[in-house]
Structures are given as structure tokens and as C-alpha cells.
Design a protein around this motif. Structure first.
Motif, PDB file in Angstrom:
ATOM      1  N   LEU A 135       0.715  -1.426  -0.211  1.00 22.46           N
ATOM      2  CA  LEU A 135       0.311   0.376  -0.048  1.00 22.46           C
ATOM      3  C   LEU A 135       1.060   1.149   0.206  1.00 22.46           C
ATOM      4  O   LEU A 135       1.768   1.156   0.607  1.00 22.46           O
ATOM      5  CB  LEU A 135      -0.569   0.269   1.261  1.00 22.46           C
ATOM      6  CG  LEU A 135      -1.452   1.367   1.367  1.00 22.46           C
ATOM      7  CD1 LEU A 135      -2.894   1.746   0.430  1.00 22.46           C
ATOM      8  CD2 LEU A 135      -2.139   1.755   2.586  1.00 22.46           C
ATOM      9  N   LEU A 136       1.129   2.791  -1.027  1.00 23.58           N
ATOM     10  CA  LEU A 136       1.280   3.535  -1.031  1.00 23.58           C
ATOM     11  C   LEU A 136       0.348   4.194  -0.038  1.00 23.58           C
ATOM     12  O   LEU A 136      -0.952   4.703  -1.073  1.00 23.58           O
ATOM     13  CB  LEU A 136       1.927   3.603  -2.405  1.00 23.58           C
ATOM     14  CG  LEU A 136       2.232   4.976  -2.356  1.00 23.58           C
ATOM     15  CD1 LEU A 136       3.652   5.405  -1.779  1.00 23.58           C
ATOM     16  CD2 LEU A 136       2.613   5.886  -4.112  1.00 23.58           C
ATOM     17  N   THR A 137       0.370   5.059   0.420  1.00 20.82           N
ATOM     18  CA  THR A 137      -0.063   6.043   1.618  1.00 20.82           C
ATOM     19  C   THR A 137       0.778   7.513   1.032  1.00 20.82           C
ATOM     20  O   THR A 137       1.798   7.599   0.782  1.00 20.82           O
ATOM     21  CB  THR A 137      -0.631   5.781   3.071  1.00 20.82           C
ATOM     22  OG1 THR A 137      -1.123   5.007   3.154  1.00 20.82           O
ATOM     23  CG2 THR A 137      -0.772   6.962   3.498  1.00 20.82           C
ATOM     24  N   LEU A 138      -0.498   7.997   0.114  1.00 24.72           N
ATOM     25  CA  LEU A 138      -0.078   9.374  -0.467  1.00 24.72           C
ATOM     26  C   LEU A 138      -0.271  10.942   0.966  1.00 24.72           C
ATOM     27  O   LEU A 138      -1.582  10.488   1.020  1.00 24.72           O
ATOM     28  CB  LEU A 138       0.264   9.750  -1.299  1.00 24.72           C
ATOM     29  CG  LEU A 138       0.338   9.106  -2.380  1.00 24.72           C
ATOM     30  CD1 LEU A 138      -0.988   8.987  -4.051  1.00 24.72           C
ATOM     31  CD2 LEU A 138       1.967   8.730  -3.123  1.00 24.72           C
ATOM     32  N   PHE A 139       0.455  11.353   1.392  1.00 27.31           N
ATOM     33  CA  PHE A 139       0.441  12.607   2.365  1.00 27.31           C
ATOM     34  C   PHE A 139      -0.380  13.899   2.190  1.00 27.31           C
ATOM     35  O   PHE A 139       0.079  14.508   0.662  1.00 27.31           O
ATOM     36  CB  PHE A 139       1.416  12.950   3.516  1.00 27.31           C
ATOM     37  CG  PHE A 139       1.905  11.219   4.012  1.00 27.31           C
ATOM     38  CD1 PHE A 139       1.141  10.452   4.023  1.00 27.31           C
ATOM     39  CD2 PHE A 139       3.236  11.437   4.292  1.00 27.31           C
ATOM     40  CE1 PHE A 139       2.129   9.022   4.947  1.00 27.31           C
ATOM     41  CE2 PHE A 139       3.852  10.077   4.845  1.00 27.31           C
ATOM     42  CZ  PHE A 139       3.586   9.449   4.808  1.00 27.31           C
TER      43      PHE A 139
END
Length: 311
Positions: free
Chosen positions: A240-244
Motif C-alpha cells: 500500500l502506497l499512502t500519499l500524504f
């Protein structure tokens, strides 16, 4: 974040390539194919656009992937603004299913698509095909990965997975249904009742932690975390890539200077480009060093704009 053993190449793009309509679709399927002008044994990405978009969209992804060694195939689904179906069109309730059939039609007719692009003949690697999609397109791609929709007509889960698809990337994709849906979505969008338990194909999920579109459009009673369900509930979702700070367009993947982009951020888009390229090269067993390097770079950054976690 350098990608191992690959430099950008010039790209050729051909559109529209017209495929005959599947039964009940009514409109022929228009497709765009983008490919590097050099290289052989080229892996393939079939990309499903978000609601309302078309084969014209997602240049920041399609152009980058093609320049870095992939053949990118983009259909225009029936819900595109360019098709212009009226709201009372009888096909509307089955749009979700027509979308998946569009993707399968592409896989069935790779010979035709290959021959329509000058210089592409004999250069495809059909053993390495990925499905990707944004928003509604994420659900469409997810169906090919094993996501099951509770068919509103039959009340049975539909298995529309395709063994030709070896990996996937889901961008800002809806989460589970049931109690997570708003009353409006439960009544008007029953195709959002999905089961991730059978989504076993290796995949990367990308979500923005400020993505409020699902709540804005009355899809869910939850917030941005709804878009992480495809990772937490799917056995095949590896990372999972979570983008702030990212909203639904994830910094601008939907196109160059498009009105849908409410959070324009070139740095964020550049990160997505590199992460997805590295992941797909890893998941399709092309090379693995770049994926390891991307993860390490993000984890060691003093001011990261995103976070990668893996199971």
C-alpha cells in the motif's frame, strides 16, 4: 529513485483503434495504444479510466509507462463523457460489467491491436500483462484480479477474474460495501457491494489520506481510509502506497492540467510514476532491485510525501 536498466524511449501512440461491440454494449469500443519505439518483449498494462474520463486521460501515467518499456492500452468505457449516454439509458445499471468486458475484449484482440500500431508487431510479451485503474477503473481492474461484485441482478457474486492478468495497480479505489456504504450508494450503486477475499493476484494499492471524494459524492459513511480496504482485505494486495495530503486525483494522474485535479502536485505524481513502474517490473518478474530501492528511499527520507507498507 533510479529505475534499474531502463532509460526513457520515444513513444508512439495510436488512437482510436476500434473494436467491435460486445453483445448488448451498443457502441464499438475505442482504444488507445501507446508503446516505446524501441525494445522487444514488451510487457503490457491495460488501464481502466475513472468515471467520465476516456482514452484521452491519464497521460502522466500512460506516457511515463510507455516511455519506460510498457505497452499501455486504454479503452473508453461507456460511462465516458465522450460517449454521452443519457441518465435513463438502460445500459447504465450494467456499466460496471461492460467495463470489465471491455478489458477482456482487449485481451482477446491483442493481435488486432498489435497490428494497428506501426512497428509494434512481434514485440509484445503476452506472458506479462498487468491491469490498472483509477477510481471506478480501480474496481474494473480489480475484477480481473479476483475482486467479486455482488451482481445486483442475480444477487450472486460474479467471478470475472482473468488468468492472463499477472499483476495490478489500484489507484484511489472504492472499499467494501455493506455498512460502509451511504444510503444513497446502497440504493443507487449496488455494484459497490464487493468481496475482496478472492482478489489473489499480486497488486499494489495507492490511496491519498485526504481523499474525500467518496464522502462528497455520498458513496460511503467513512473517510479516506475506505480507499485502503483493497489492501487490507485482499490476500493478493502486497503493498500500500499512502500519499500524504493527496486527494482523489493523487496530485494529478488523471491528466495534464485537468479540472478534476484539486491537489496538483508534480512531486507526488513523479513519485507515483516511479513507484508503480518499479512495482510492476517487480511483480511481473522483470527485475526486483528498483522496487527494493524505491521502498528504501521512501523509508529513509527526512520529509517523505508518502509511505509504503507491505504484508
Amino acid at each position: 529513485m533510479e529505475i534499474k536498466n531502463i532509460s526513457p524511449a520515444p513513444v508512439v501512440s495510436v488512437k482510436p483503434i476500434v473494436l467491435s461491440a460486445a453483445p448488448g454494449r451498443g457502441e464499438d469500443l475505442q482504444v488507445r495504444v501507446s508503446a516505446p519505439t524501441t525494445g522487444r518483449n514488451l510487457p503490457i498494462i491495460v488501464f481502466s479510466h475513472g468515471s467520465g474520463s476516456s482514452l484521452e486521460g491519464y497521460g502522466p501515467l500512460a506516457d511515463f509507462w510507455a516511455a519506460h518499456g510498457f505497452v499501455v492500452i486504454q479503452p473508453t468505457h461507456l460511462d465516458s463523457r465522450t460517449v454521452g449516454l443519457p441518465k435513463d439509458d438502460p445500459r447504465i445499471p450494467r456499466i460496471w460489467r461492460f467495463r470489465v468486458e471491455d478489458m477482456k475484449s482487449i485481451l482477446d484482440q491483442l493481435d488486432l491491436l498489435e497490428s494497428a500500431v506501426p512497428g509494434l508487431g512481434g514485440r509484445l510479451d503476452r506472458s506479462r500483462i498487468a491491469a490498472a485503474g483509477h477510481s471506478f477503473g480501480g474496481q474494473t481492474a480489480g475484477n480481473l484480479l479476483g475482486l467479486r461484485v455482488l451482481n445486483p441482478e442475480t444477487k450472486k457474486e460474479e467471478d470475472l477474474s482473468d488468468p492472463r492478468i499477472k499483476a495490478g495497480v489500484l489507484f484511489a479505489t472504492a472499499g467494501q460495501g455493506g455498512d460502509s456504504l451511504s444510503a444513497f450508494a446502497a440504493e443507487n450503486m449496488p455494484h459497490l457491494n464487493v468481496n475482496f477475499a478472492h482478489m489473489t493476484t499480486p497488486s499494489l494499492v495507492i490511496a491519498g489520506d485526504h481523499d474525500d471524494v467518496p464522502r462528497k459524492y455520498q458513496l460511503t459513511v467513512r473517510g479516506a481510509d475506505w480507499m485502503t480496504d483493497p489492501y487490507y482485505l485482499s490476500p493478493g494486495a502486497e503493498s500500500l502506497l499512502t500519499l500524504f495530503g493527496a486527494e482523489h486525483s493523487l496530485g494529478g494522474i488523471a491528466g495534464y492540467e485537468v479540472k478534476e485535479t484539486s491537489d496538483e502536485n508534480p512531486e507526488r505524481v513523479a513519485l507515483i510514476q516511479r513507484v508503480t513502474l518499479a512495482y510492476l517490473r517487480h511483480a511481473l518478474d522483470i527485475e526486483h532491485a528498483s522496487w527494493s530501492a524505491v521502498q528504501k528511499t521512501l523509508s529513509e527520507s527526512a520529509n517523505p510525501i508518502g509511505r509504503i507498507e507491505s504484508k
